[in-house]
Enzyme design. Structure first.
Site, PDB file in Angstrom:
ATOM      1  N   ASN A  80      -0.654   7.850  -7.187  1.00  0.00           N
ATOM      2  CA  ASN A  80      -0.946   9.389  -7.291  1.00  0.00           C
ATOM      3  C   ASN A  80      -0.148  10.212  -8.005  1.00  0.00           C
ATOM      4  O   ASN A  80      -0.498  11.130  -8.722  1.00  0.00           O
ATOM      5  CB  ASN A  80      -0.811  10.079  -5.506  1.00  0.00           C
ATOM      6  CG  ASN A  80      -2.214   9.818  -4.942  1.00  0.00           C
ATOM      7  OD1 ASN A  80      -2.958  10.376  -5.056  1.00  0.00           O
ATOM      8  ND2 ASN A  80      -2.044   8.557  -4.020  1.00  0.00           N
ATOM      9  N   SER A 133       0.863  -1.174   0.132  1.00  0.00           N
ATOM     10  CA  SER A 133       0.107  -0.126   0.137  1.00  0.00           C
ATOM     11  C   SER A 133       1.000   1.238  -0.139  1.00  0.00           C
ATOM     12  O   SER A 133       0.401   2.425  -0.464  1.00  0.00           O
ATOM     13  CB  SER A 133      -0.895   0.143   1.269  1.00  0.00           C
ATOM     14  OG  SER A 133      -0.193   0.043   2.228  1.00  0.00           O
ATOM     15  N   ARG A 137       0.509   3.681  -3.478  1.00  0.00           N
ATOM     16  CA  ARG A 137      -0.233   4.775  -3.121  1.00  0.00           C
ATOM     17  C   ARG A 137       0.623   5.769  -3.724  1.00  0.00           C
ATOM     18  O   ARG A 137       0.278   6.559  -4.534  1.00  0.00           O
ATOM     19  CB  ARG A 137      -0.449   4.949  -1.552  1.00  0.00           C
ATOM     20  CG  ARG A 137      -1.221   6.289  -1.319  1.00  0.00           C
ATOM     21  CD  ARG A 137      -1.118   6.908   0.134  1.00  0.00           C
ATOM     22  NE  ARG A 137      -1.813   5.732   0.989  1.00  0.00           N
ATOM     23  CZ  ARG A 137      -1.276   5.018   1.701  1.00  0.00           C
ATOM     24  NH1 ARG A 137      -0.051   5.021   1.853  1.00  0.00           N
ATOM     25  NH2 ARG A 137      -1.885   4.068   2.473  1.00  0.00           N
TER      26      ARG A 137
END
Lengths: 281, 70
Positions: free
Chosen positions: A212, A204, A208
């Site tokens: 992004n 994660s 992440r």
């Protein structure tokens, strides 16, 4: 290569793909220029991340030499405020004392922020300059490369395992896998579930940040394409101002995103390492 | 500042990662299953099983985080 040149020659898809291709060395695919195996080097990612890391070291060293307790310079004040901000986060979140955590958190925050900041440089600028020197591909944002984000999250993961073993002992760490979350009657399920939970942490963290920044870069590329593909003749009077407004808007918004992502990476690193330092969670 | 080792307060800041924790638990489950399947040559049994376990675990984890912290 600018959007204009490419759109007339190869189209928008090629333009985007070209910008999202790393400068690969070693075991790379000769057609797609993507890594073909583990032994491929993304030279642009390595170059920019090392340069930005060296920049942090050089600026810190220079500042450290000119520290003043009586009349601190503006830059010293600025750096002190960042250090204080990170230090507060660590104090509030981290249980116990470990001299590694605050410097680690500060390094992560500043380094990730700087790497993210490369996203705000106009998308065509550095690739065009590199093109003048015969470099065909250049992806300037290291955090839009999975290799960077996973390298960092795996480092954090190794630290998590190290501190878990150090604080709880090998037996204590392995015991965590047996009885959580379904109690003593479903030990095999608990083991699998706990392994999944541990694996999900670096996954994660890495995904992440990558997601992004990759998406942000893509939006910048799409905005650049407005001027590149539609602004011909009189239509440019409409499309070019629109591109400028959109670019500025996304840039300001993205400034928030890159700071937030650097902050999240830092905070979750502190939280995960903090969880490794407590006996039972 | 005094630290209380028995009652760490991660609940507030750990919530930052709730959204991606749900998805990454599922992905981690699939990946682990993929590895086990490759090892035992049994695709797709463990991929589906561990993927489902990861999804269940993800929901459970999010529920725990949102209701009373870690």
């Amino acid at each position: 290569m600018s959007a204009n040149e490419n759109s007339s020659g190869g189209g928008t898809v090629e333009y985007i793909q070209h910008h999202l291709t790393n400068l690969c060395a070693g075991d790379c695919d000769p057609v797609t220029h993507k890594a073909a195996s583990f032994w491929a080097w993304h030279l642009d990612t390595l170059f920019f991340s090392i340069v930005l890391g060296a920049l942090i070291v050089a600026v810190s060293w220079r500042l450290g030499k000119n520290l003043s307790a009586d009349t601190p310079s503006g830059f010293q004040n600025f750096v002190e405020s960042i250090i204080e901000f990170v230090s507060t986060q660590v104090k509030d979140t981290f249980p116990g004392h470990n001299p590694l955590i605050a410097p680690l958190a500060l390094t992560i925050f500043v380094w990730v922020w700087l790497m993210n900041f490369m996203d705000l440089i106009p998308v065509d600028l550095l690739p065009v300059i590199a093109g003048l020197f015969g470099i065909q591909y250049l992806k300037v944002v290291p955090t839009t490369d999975l290799s960077t984000t996973f390298a960092m999250s795996l480092t954090v993961f190794i630290l998590i395992v190290y501190y878990n073993v150090k604080i709880k002992g090998v037996g204590g760490y392995l015991k965590m896998f047996l009885f959580h979350p379904f109690g003593k009657f479903l030990v095999p399920v608990n083991i699998v579930m706990s392994i999944i939970e541990e694996l999900a942490k670096p996954l994660s963290l890495g995904l992440r940040l990558f997601g992004n920044l990759f998406a942000g870069e893509l939006v910048f590329l799409l905005i650049a394409l407005i001027g590149g593909t539609l602004a011909t003749g009189l239509a440019a009077l409409f499309w070019l101002p629109l591109q400028v407004v959109l670019d500025l808007g996304w840039l300001i918004f993205h400034l928030l995103i890159i700071t937030l992502q650097a902050f999240i990476f830092m905070v979750l690193t502190i939280v995960y390492l903090g969880m490794a330092h407590v006996e039972d969670h | 500042m005094a630290f209380d080792m028995s009652k760490p307060d991660f609940s507030g800041l750990a919530l930052i990662g709730v959204g991606t924790m749900l998805t990454s638990m599922t992905v981690a489950g699939f990946l682990l299953g993929y590895g086990v399947d490759k090892w035992l040559d049994s695709r797709p049994v463990f991929m589906l099983l561990f993927g489902a376990l990861g999804a269940v675990g993800g929901f459970l984890k999010v529920y725990k985080l949102l209701s009373r912290g870690i």
